[in-house]
Design a protein around this motif. Structure first.
Motif, short mmCIF file in Angstrom:
data_model
loop_
_atom_site.label_atom_id
_atom_site.label_comp_id
_atom_site.label_asym_id
_atom_site.label_seq_id
_atom_site.Cartn_x
_atom_site.Cartn_y
_atom_site.Cartn_z
N SER A 1 0.82 -1.21 0.00
CA SER A 1 0.00 0.00 0.00
C SER A 1 0.86 1.26 0.00
O SER A 1 0.48 2.29 -0.57
CB SER A 1 -0.94 0.01 1.21
N HIS A 2 2.04 1.19 0.63
CA HIS A 2 2.95 2.34 0.65
C HIS A 2 3.93 2.32 -0.52
O HIS A 2 4.75 3.23 -0.65
CB HIS A 2 3.71 2.40 1.97
N MET A 3 3.86 1.28 -1.33
CA MET A 3 4.67 1.16 -2.54
C MET A 3 6.14 1.44 -2.25
O MET A 3 6.77 2.32 -2.84
CB MET A 3 4.14 2.08 -3.63
N ILE A 4 6.70 0.68 -1.31
CA ILE A 4 8.08 0.89 -0.91
C ILE A 4 9.03 0.45 -2.03
O ILE A 4 8.70 -0.41 -2.85
CB ILE A 4 8.43 0.16 0.40
N CYS A 5 10.19 1.06 -2.05
CA CYS A 5 11.19 0.76 -3.07
C CYS A 5 12.37 0.04 -2.43
O CYS A 5 12.89 0.48 -1.40
CB CYS A 5 11.65 2.06 -3.73
N LEU A 6 12.79 -1.08 -3.04
CA LEU A 6 13.91 -1.86 -2.51
C LEU A 6 14.97 -2.03 -3.60
O LEU A 6 14.66 -2.13 -4.77
CB LEU A 6 13.43 -3.23 -2.03
#
Length: 309
Positions: A64-69
């Protein structure tokens, strides 16, 4: 009778504890779930219950927070979203054609593999996707200092030539985390782009979300959402990419400007509405001329201390 029954306290079941823990984790402000998780773990004092709650909550929060890794070999980055999800804990990056294996609780990419052919769009669809991706990258680099973006084909990825409909999703995610200064914030936007060949039309639907958390000597959160629609003509890949990016740029800039304007007006509008229209004196307060009031003068008058001229 047990001690709990005598004291009138109700014991929570493990299921109820898990649901409560999940609620706190899922409602963590942007970039703060690890801090919340540490406190939840300490309060629960039950490692099994915590692990179950974390295993269920972290994937939902990350998507939902569309995190980037970052990939382990630093060859690129992957956005963790419901649109990039291939399988449990596997997320595709169309730009590098790699699939990341993600540890959701640790929020790291532990491994990567090449994407299979059936996980990638056809050459016809990829031409449109790449053209749009290139234009969105340029826009995001100008508009968001720490922005990440990606374009996914969510429908019709096997279309080989013109004559059929297909759909893309453009995802833009930008976060600015500064916990040492007691503030974190994020911008998230999702754009559904439907290519309708029979109508020679491209329909666009956008969902924008802005979040912020200030917690220096307090706890103030912002969660603003906005939806919009637009359309453009079905054109060749490069022309279509430019038109769609201009639409996205226009709506995001307009929304941001409106948001800034509304908060600049807070002292003159919203805050005034929080107080009663008429004070107990039943007389309107003269906001346009507050200088006529002087507490010192009123006290002197009441005490008969006014200086005579």
């Amino acid at each position: 009778m047990s001690d709990d029954e005598e004291s009138g306290e109700t014991q929570l079941t493990d299921k109820e504890k898990i649901e409560i823990a999940k609620w706190f984790l899922l409602n963590s402000p942007v970039g703060e779930i690890q801090y919340v998780a540490k406190d939840v773990r300490a309060v629960l004092k039950d490692e099994r219950v915590y692990r179950i709650a974390a295993a269920e909550a972290f994937p939902l929060y990350n998507k939902s927070h569309m995190i980037c890794l970052e990939f382990p070999d630093r060859s690129g980055e992957v956005l963790v979203t419901s649109f990039s999800e291939i399988d449990k804990d596997e997320y595709i990056d169309p730009r590098t054609t790699q699939v990341a294996i993600v540890d959701h609780v640790k929020q790291v990419c532990t491994d990567a593999r090449p994407a299979n052919d059936d996980e990638l769009p056809s050459s016809y669809i990829e031409e449109y996707r790449c053209a749009l991706d290139a234009e969105i990258i340029k826009y995001v680099s100008e508009a968001y200092p720490k922005g990440i973006c990606c374009v996914y084909c969510t429908n019709g990825k096997d279309v080989e030539e013109s004559g059929s409909d297909f759909e893309f999703v453009v995802v833009i995610s930008a976060a600015r985390l500064s916990p040492q200064n007691f503030c974190n914030g994020s911008w998230r936007s999702i754009w559904n782009v439907e290519f309708k060949d029979d109508l020679q039309l491209v329909e666009v639907r956008g969902k924008l979300q802005v979040g912020a958390h200030y917690f220096e000597e307090g706890n103030v959160q912002l969660d603003a959402k906005h939806e919009c629609r637009d359309s453009t003509m079905f054109q060749p890949p490069d022309d279509c990419a430019v038109s769609l990016t201009n639409i996205i740029r226009h709506h995001e800039t307009e929304y941001l400007n409106n948001l800034q304007t509304s908060y600049l007006k807070l002292p003159d509008t919203t805050f005034k509405d929080l107080r009663r229209k008429l004070p107990v004196t039943r007389t309107l307060f003269p906001w346009h001329n507050t200088l006529q009031f002087s507490l010192t003068r009123d006290i002197q008058k009441n005490l008969g201390l006014e200086s005579s001229e």
